[in-house]
Design a protein around this motif. Structure first.
Motif, short mmCIF file in Angstrom:
data_model
loop_
_atom_site.label_atom_id
_atom_site.label_comp_id
_atom_site.label_asym_id
_atom_site.label_seq_id
_atom_site.Cartn_x
_atom_site.Cartn_y
_atom_site.Cartn_z
N PHE A 91 -53.40 0.62 22.02
CA PHE A 91 -54.35 -0.14 21.21
C PHE A 91 -55.06 -1.21 22.03
O PHE A 91 -54.52 -1.70 23.02
CB PHE A 91 -53.62 -0.82 20.05
N ASN A 95 -50.25 -4.59 20.78
CA ASN A 95 -49.26 -4.38 19.71
C ASN A 95 -47.85 -4.16 20.23
O ASN A 95 -47.09 -3.35 19.69
CB ASN A 95 -49.66 -3.20 18.82
N LYS B 160 -50.91 -5.98 11.09
CA LYS B 160 -50.71 -4.58 10.73
C LYS B 160 -50.65 -3.67 11.95
O LYS B 160 -50.14 -2.55 11.88
CB LYS B 160 -51.75 -4.12 9.71
N GLY B 161 -51.09 -4.17 13.09
CA GLY B 161 -50.93 -3.42 14.34
C GLY B 161 -49.48 -3.13 14.68
O GLY B 161 -49.19 -2.15 15.37
N GLN B 162 -48.57 -3.96 14.19
CA GLN B 162 -47.14 -3.74 14.46
C GLN B 162 -46.65 -2.46 13.78
O GLN B 162 -45.96 -1.65 14.37
CB GLN B 162 -46.32 -4.95 13.98
N GLU B 164 -48.57 -0.05 12.80
CA GLU B 164 -49.30 1.08 13.40
C GLU B 164 -48.68 1.49 14.72
O GLU B 164 -48.53 2.69 15.00
CB GLU B 164 -50.77 0.70 13.59
N ALA B 165 -48.31 0.51 15.54
CA ALA B 165 -47.69 0.83 16.82
C ALA B 165 -46.37 1.56 16.60
O ALA B 165 -46.08 2.56 17.26
CB ALA B 165 -47.48 -0.44 17.63
N ALA B 166 -45.57 1.06 15.66
CA ALA B 166 -44.28 1.68 15.38
C ALA B 166 -44.47 3.12 14.87
O ALA B 166 -43.78 4.03 15.31
CB ALA B 166 -43.50 0.85 14.36
N MET B 167 -45.43 3.30 13.98
CA MET B 167 -45.64 4.64 13.43
C MET B 167 -46.22 5.57 14.48
O MET B 167 -45.91 6.76 14.50
CB MET B 167 -46.54 4.57 12.20
N SER B 168 -47.06 5.04 15.36
CA SER B 168 -47.63 5.91 16.39
C SER B 168 -46.55 6.33 17.40
O SER B 168 -46.76 7.27 18.17
CB SER B 168 -48.80 5.22 17.10
N LEU B 169 -45.42 5.64 17.40
CA LEU B 169 -44.31 6.06 18.25
C LEU B 169 -43.39 7.05 17.52
O LEU B 169 -42.35 7.44 18.04
CB LEU B 169 -43.48 4.84 18.68
N HIS B 179 -36.75 -2.02 12.04
CA HIS B 179 -36.62 -2.41 13.44
C HIS B 179 -37.75 -3.32 13.93
O HIS B 179 -37.60 -4.03 14.91
CB HIS B 179 -36.56 -1.18 14.34
N VAL B 180 -38.90 -3.23 13.27
CA VAL B 180 -40.06 -3.96 13.79
C VAL B 180 -40.55 -5.06 12.85
O VAL B 180 -40.70 -6.20 13.25
CB VAL B 180 -41.22 -2.97 14.09
N GLN B 184 -39.15 -9.61 12.40
CA GLN B 184 -40.18 -10.63 12.60
C GLN B 184 -40.42 -11.43 11.33
O GLN B 184 -40.63 -12.64 11.37
CB GLN B 184 -41.49 -9.98 13.05
#
Ligand code: ADP
Ligand code: MG
Lengths: 248, 262
Positions: A91, A95, B160-162, B164-169, B179-180, B184
């Motif tokens: 991104f 992120n 919301k990038g958090q 998205e990053a987790a889901m993209s992994l 976990h994410v 936080q």
């Protein structure tokens, strides 16, 4: 090597994405073959991010078909998480997980999603950190890293999942100019190793050097597609001509 | 009972004592004056007028323990209820979301004292459980709704990038939450949860209308036997004040630490 013989990694057909009545993507089709590197360029708001994000279904499309690595994203039987583990995404805003160390950023999904042992995950993470030149930052937290370092960690984090394709959404746009090079270098190494890549970027030098194909978008549509050579020297579409004259 | 009916802030559960932070000098000194003053007053009174003051102070510690039991028990249970409610409020599952929203609306619309009575006697009809546990559940059901909003806000404060990053992994929503997002969000909600704790500590005095011998009820018992109403409630008020000030300070320090970390 004939392109047509290569496996198709991404097959997007007639994708439509609506925000209310606004068409962010208007019948976009795109094919990406295994090992191919495409660079998507176009003015801001033309739908580049939306297209990229529809490839791992971070964005829901309203019409069309999207087949990634042989799996139809909108077939109810498709396990979306299976698709996503094979599709890395980087991104603009990195992120990284701020509450986890660099090493933990790289191991988390390996352990949780790929079900690797902690040792295997650590070994892989360390190898990748060395690859992006950040072995000395293994135990640092993301907040302590420069933007360029964070983005290299983010790339390594994606690579730890052994993706079949990597998507980059303006990976250097949030960086100070002096840090752009270090990130592009990592991406070029990746390209040389044969990774399939789809990159949204304004770095025209990178596009020229790395892209097999340049995809130019305007108003939610792909209006021109071709080799970098053709695109940068002799584009057919007037919008592409105009865009290039502004940017070069 | 007559004393309790006059208690104000029955439905007003949102605010704890003001948290002193270093940048707010005025409040900081006000905190000091109040804290030292309250302890000093108690010490002074029990030294110069041990009867009744020292006797009162000796009589109520059992009640302090009960007050803490109610408060700690209720805040823990309310945190669990609040987390589930908060997750419900942001869930795309309409049933889950609807149930959580309904719960919050209903609880917010009924005075705390009424709820305590209601839940206490409703529970009493269904199961036979100790009064203390009933009181804890009653407080927790009420505070769970407020905690739900605290958790919802905390979760929504994570970029919301958090997710998205987790889901993209390849993480599922649940895995990403666990976990994410939540680790936080917990940091974010710690100070407001601390505030809820203080508010709950004060509101726990309402359970004295049930058969629960908390600090206030112990005071009432002493007062009605010795007819030293004024003296007893002076001591009770000062003890509440000292406890509340102590915790607000603690939360202030905690919040400063978290801010320094970021
Ligand atoms: N969540 C959203 N809601 C409404 N409009 C959106 C949303 N996301 C993107 N858009 C619109 O869709 C268009 C394409 O956006 P995007 O794909 O981000 O463009 P690009 O990445 O090429 O700059 C833009 O006009 C943008 O305003
Ligand atoms: Mg974009």
């Amino acid at each position: 090597m004939l392109k047509t013989e290569r496996r198709v990694m991404v097959q997007a057909r007639d994708i439509v994405k609506l925000y209310g009545r606004f068409k962010a993507l208007d019948q976009v089709s795109l094919t990406i073959h295994e090992g191919e590197k495409i660079v998507i360029i176009g003015p801001s708001g033309s739908g580049k991010s939306t297209l990229l994000r529809s490839i791992n279904r971070l964005e829901e499309i309203d019409a069309g078909t999207m087949i990634v690595n042989g799996m139809d994203l909108y077939n109810p039987k498709t396990d979306l998480t299976r698709v996503r583990e094979e599709v890395g995404m980087v991104f603009q805003s990195f992120n990284l997980f701020p509450h986890k160390s660099v090493l933990e950023n790289l191991t988390l999904a390996q352990i949780v999603v790929r079900k690797r042992s902690k040792d295997d995950a650590l070994e892989k993470a360390k190898k990748l950190l060395a690859k992006v030149g950040l072995s000395d930052k293994a135990n640092a937290y993301p907040g302590k890293l420069s933007g360029g370092q964070q983005q290299r960690v983010a790339i390594a984090r994606s690579l730890a999942m052994d993706p079949k394709i990597m998507l980059f959404d303006e990976p250097t746009s949030a960086l100070d100019p002096e840090m752009i090079g270090e990130v592009l270098d990592v991406m070029k190494d990746l390209a040389n190793e044969g990774m399939t890549m789809a990159v949204v970027t304004h770095e025209m030098g990178f596009a020229r050097e790395v892209a097999d194909r340049v995809v130019f978008m305007d108003n939610g549509a792909v209006v021109e597609e071709g080799t970098p050579e053709h695109f940068f020297t002799n584009p057919d579409h007037p919008r592409a001509k105009q865009f290039l004259s502004q940017i070069l | 009972m007559a004393h309790i009916d006059k208690t104000k802030s029955i439905a007003d559960v949102g605010d704890g004592a003001a948290i002193p932070i270093k940048s707010d000098r005025g409040l900081f000194t006000a905190w000091r004056i109040a804290f030292v003053g309250a302890i000093g007053t108690l010490a002074f009174l029990s030294f110069y007028k041990p009867d009744p003051y020292l006797n009162i102070i000796k009589f109520v510690p059992d009640g302090i323990v009960v007050t803490f039991k109610v408060t700690v028990g209720a805040i823990l249970l309310a945190s669990i209820i609040g987390l589930i409610t908060g997750l419900g409020r942001i869930s795309s599952n309409r049933l889950f979301n609807g149930a959580a929203s309904l719960y919050v609306e209903v609880i917010r619309g009924i005075p705390l004292l009424v709820q305590i009575f209601y839940i206490y006697y409703a529970l009493g009809r269904i199961v036979k459980i100790p009064d203390l546990l009933s009181a804890i559940i009653a407080m927790a059901v009420c505070y769970g709704a407020y905690m739900g909003e605290v958790f919802r806000a905390g979760i929504q404060s994570i970029p919301k990038g958090q997710m998205e990053a987790a889901m993209s992994l390849g993480m599922t929503r649940g895995q990403a939450m666990r976990h994410v997002i939540l680790p936080q969000a917990f940091k974010v909600v710690l100070p407001p949860v601390g505030n809820e704790f203080i508010a709950l500590l004060k509101d726990s005095s309402l359970v004295s209308i049930l058969a629960v011998a908390d600090l206030l009820r112990r005071g009432r018992e002493f007062a009605s036997e010795s007819f030293t109403y004024f003296e007893t409630y002076t001591v009770i008020a000062l003890i509440y004040l000292i406890i509340t000030l102590f915790f607000s300070k603690l939360i202030g320090i905690m919040e400063e630490r978290i801010n320094a970390e970021n």
